[in-house]
Design a protein around this motif. Structure first.
Motif, PDB file in Angstrom:
ATOM      1  N   ALA A  55      97.498   6.453  70.337  1.00  0.00           N
ATOM      2  CA  ALA A  55      97.850   5.293  69.648  1.00  0.00           C
ATOM      3  C   ALA A  55      96.717   4.364  69.348  1.00  0.00           C
ATOM      4  O   ALA A  55      96.699   3.722  68.075  1.00  0.00           O
ATOM      5  N   CYS A  56      95.479   4.981  69.754  1.00  0.00           N
ATOM      6  CA  CYS A  56      94.017   4.396  69.219  1.00  0.00           C
ATOM      7  C   CYS A  56      93.856   4.792  67.781  1.00  0.00           C
ATOM      8  O   CYS A  56      93.145   4.097  67.194  1.00  0.00           O
ATOM      9  N   THR A  57      94.175   5.939  67.432  1.00  0.00           N
ATOM     10  CA  THR A  57      93.810   6.428  65.999  1.00  0.00           C
ATOM     11  C   THR A  57      95.009   6.119  64.964  1.00  0.00           C
ATOM     12  O   THR A  57      94.374   6.542  64.168  1.00  0.00           O
ATOM     13  N   THR A  58      95.787   5.436  65.388  1.00  0.00           N
ATOM     14  CA  THR A  58      96.893   5.321  64.291  1.00  0.00           C
ATOM     15  C   THR A  58      96.652   4.270  63.617  1.00  0.00           C
ATOM     16  O   THR A  58      96.015   3.281  63.880  1.00  0.00           O
ATOM     17  N   VAL A  59      96.689   4.256  62.303  1.00  0.00           N
ATOM     18  CA  VAL A  59      96.587   3.210  61.304  1.00  0.00           C
ATOM     19  C   VAL A  59      97.821   2.533  61.361  1.00  0.00           C
ATOM     20  O   VAL A  59      98.966   2.793  61.008  1.00  0.00           O
ATOM     21  N   HIS A  60      97.686   1.009  61.798  1.00  0.00           N
ATOM     22  CA  HIS A  60      98.786   0.183  61.849  1.00  0.00           C
ATOM     23  C   HIS A  60      98.809  -0.464  60.728  1.00  0.00           C
ATOM     24  O   HIS A  60      97.874  -1.096  60.045  1.00  0.00           O
ATOM     25  N   ALA A  86      86.479   0.660  61.107  1.00  0.00           N
ATOM     26  CA  ALA A  86      85.639  -0.332  61.841  1.00  0.00           C
ATOM     27  C   ALA A  86      84.836   0.397  62.991  1.00  0.00           C
ATOM     28  O   ALA A  86      85.616   1.412  63.510  1.00  0.00           O
ATOM     29  N   GLN A  87      83.736   0.043  63.051  1.00  0.00           N
ATOM     30  CA  GLN A  87      82.668   1.087  63.738  1.00  0.00           C
ATOM     31  C   GLN A  87      83.243   1.158  65.032  1.00  0.00           C
ATOM     32  O   GLN A  87      83.274   2.346  65.850  1.00  0.00           O
ATOM     33  N   PHE A  88      83.680   0.266  65.904  1.00  0.00           N
ATOM     34  CA  PHE A  88      83.903   0.124  67.137  1.00  0.00           C
ATOM     35  C   PHE A  88      85.382   0.271  67.588  1.00  0.00           C
ATOM     36  O   PHE A  88      85.649   0.887  68.511  1.00  0.00           O
ATOM     37  N   THR A  89      86.310  -0.240  66.898  1.00  0.00           N
ATOM     38  CA  THR A  89      87.618   0.019  67.037  1.00  0.00           C
ATOM     39  C   THR A  89      88.143   1.040  66.500  1.00  0.00           C
ATOM     40  O   THR A  89      89.434   1.420  66.872  1.00  0.00           O
ATOM     41  N   GLY A  90      87.876   1.796  65.334  1.00  0.00           N
ATOM     42  CA  GLY A  90      88.497   2.703  64.551  1.00  0.00           C
ATOM     43  C   GLY A  90      89.514   2.086  63.714  1.00  0.00           C
ATOM     44  O   GLY A  90      90.292   3.019  62.801  1.00  0.00           O
ATOM     45  N   GLU A  91      89.936   0.769  63.713  1.00  0.00           N
ATOM     46  CA  GLU A  91      91.041   0.187  62.957  1.00  0.00           C
ATOM     47  C   GLU A  91      90.336   0.612  61.543  1.00  0.00           C
ATOM     48  O   GLU A  91      89.445   0.552  61.205  1.00  0.00           O
ATOM     49  N   ARG A  92      91.540   0.796  60.421  1.00  0.00           N
ATOM     50  CA  ARG A  92      91.343   1.281  59.070  1.00  0.00           C
ATOM     51  C   ARG A  92      91.790   0.291  57.956  1.00  0.00           C
ATOM     52  O   ARG A  92      92.823  -0.116  58.197  1.00  0.00           O
ATOM     53  N   ALA A 139      85.600   3.013  46.035  1.00  0.00           N
ATOM     54  CA  ALA A 139      85.031   3.640  47.041  1.00  0.00           C
ATOM     55  C   ALA A 139      83.377   3.229  47.217  1.00  0.00           C
ATOM     56  O   ALA A 139      83.092   2.974  48.388  1.00  0.00           O
ATOM     57  N   PRO A 140      82.865   3.101  46.425  1.00  0.00           N
ATOM     58  CA  PRO A 140      81.092   2.955  46.579  1.00  0.00           C
ATOM     59  C   PRO A 140      81.235   1.364  47.207  1.00  0.00           C
ATOM     60  O   PRO A 140      80.304   1.042  47.997  1.00  0.00           O
ATOM     61  N   LYS A 141      82.038   0.400  46.770  1.00  0.00           N
ATOM     62  CA  LYS A 141      82.084  -1.042  47.199  1.00  0.00           C
ATOM     63  C   LYS A 141      82.268  -1.048  48.748  1.00  0.00           C
ATOM     64  O   LYS A 141      81.821  -1.585  49.470  1.00  0.00           O
ATOM     65  N   TRP A 142      83.512  -0.157  49.212  1.00  0.00           N
ATOM     66  CA  TRP A 142      83.771   0.078  50.641  1.00  0.00           C
ATOM     67  C   TRP A 142      82.530   0.723  51.339  1.00  0.00           C
ATOM     68  O   TRP A 142      82.643   0.463  52.473  1.00  0.00           O
ATOM     69  N   GLN A 143      82.015   1.621  50.695  1.00  0.00           N
ATOM     70  CA  GLN A 143      80.942   2.447  51.599  1.00  0.00           C
ATOM     71  C   GLN A 143      79.605   1.766  51.719  1.00  0.00           C
ATOM     72  O   GLN A 143      78.943   1.709  52.661  1.00  0.00           O
ATOM     73  N   ALA A 144      79.495   0.470  50.683  1.00  0.00           N
ATOM     74  CA  ALA A 144      78.355  -0.345  50.951  1.00  0.00           C
ATOM     75  C   ALA A 144      78.615  -1.277  52.140  1.00  0.00           C
ATOM     76  O   ALA A 144      77.889  -1.577  52.851  1.00  0.00           O
ATOM     77  N   PHE A 145      80.047  -1.396  52.439  1.00  0.00           N
ATOM     78  CA  PHE A 145      80.342  -2.296  53.573  1.00  0.00           C
ATOM     79  C   PHE A 145      80.314  -1.490  54.672  1.00  0.00           C
ATOM     80  O   PHE A 145      80.190  -2.008  55.896  1.00  0.00           O
ATOM     81  N   VAL A 146      80.997  -0.255  54.690  1.00  0.00           N
ATOM     82  CA  VAL A 146      81.346   0.610  55.785  1.00  0.00           C
ATOM     83  C   VAL A 146      80.850   2.107  55.298  1.00  0.00           C
ATOM     84  O   VAL A 146      81.647   2.684  54.715  1.00  0.00           O
ATOM     85  N   PRO A 147      79.604   2.281  55.639  1.00  0.00           N
ATOM     86  CA  PRO A 147      78.807   3.685  54.986  1.00  0.00           C
ATOM     87  C   PRO A 147      80.036   4.946  55.112  1.00  0.00           C
ATOM     88  O   PRO A 147      79.785   6.255  54.573  1.00  0.00           O
ATOM     89  N   PRO A 206      94.648  -3.655  58.819  1.00  0.00           N
ATOM     90  CA  PRO A 206      95.269  -3.928  60.322  1.00  0.00           C
ATOM     91  C   PRO A 206      95.616  -5.269  60.546  1.00  0.00           C
ATOM     92  O   PRO A 206      95.026  -6.111  60.046  1.00  0.00           O
ATOM     93  N   PRO A 207      96.293  -5.455  61.483  1.00  0.00           N
ATOM     94  CA  PRO A 207      97.000  -6.968  61.762  1.00  0.00           C
ATOM     95  C   PRO A 207      95.796  -7.628  62.172  1.00  0.00           C
ATOM     96  O   PRO A 207      95.588  -8.828  61.906  1.00  0.00           O
TER      97      PRO A 207
END
Length: 110
Positions: A15-20, A68-74, A43-51, A93-94
């Motif tokens: 449940a923690c790894t599911t994309v909501h 997201a680095q800590f929650t894994g939400e995508r 892709a490069p724009k999102w990679q600048a925000f999240v490598p 994610p919501p």
């Protein structure tokens, strides 16, 4: 008993790894760019925000994801070929419903 505990733990981890996508589409647009050209812009724009953001070819076009680095939400962008252009759909994610940076980056590539 151990099997039941393991089953519950595995379910919780899954449940923690599911994309909501309960919040729905954050953005749905069409572009005259090809799916590949749009993905090469986003892709490069999102990679600048999240490598760790990734861009992957799919059977119908491209998929760009950033977690997201800590929650894994995508945040997920699906870019499906549509004639000579593409249909772009961004899912958030919501918890990110109030975030506009992802959709602004996606709109800037249209």
């Amino acid at each position: 008993m151990r099997i039941q505990i393991a089953a519950v733990a595995a379910t919780m981890l899954a449940a923690c790894t599911t994309v909501h996508h309960e919040a729905g589409d954050a953005l749905t647009q069409t572009t005259s760019k090809s799916a590949e050209a749009y993905a090469e812009c986003l892709a490069p724009k999102w990679q600048a925000f999240v490598p760790t953001a990734t861009s992957t070819a799919t059977a119908s076009g491209w998929r760009v994801e950033a977690a997201a680095q800590f929650t894994g939400e995508r945040a997920v962008a699906t870019i499906d070929s549509q004639g000579s252009g593409a249909k772009v759909t961004v899912f958030l994610p919501p918890e990110w419903a109030g975030t506009t940076a992802w959709t602004k980056m996606a709109q800037s590539c249209l």
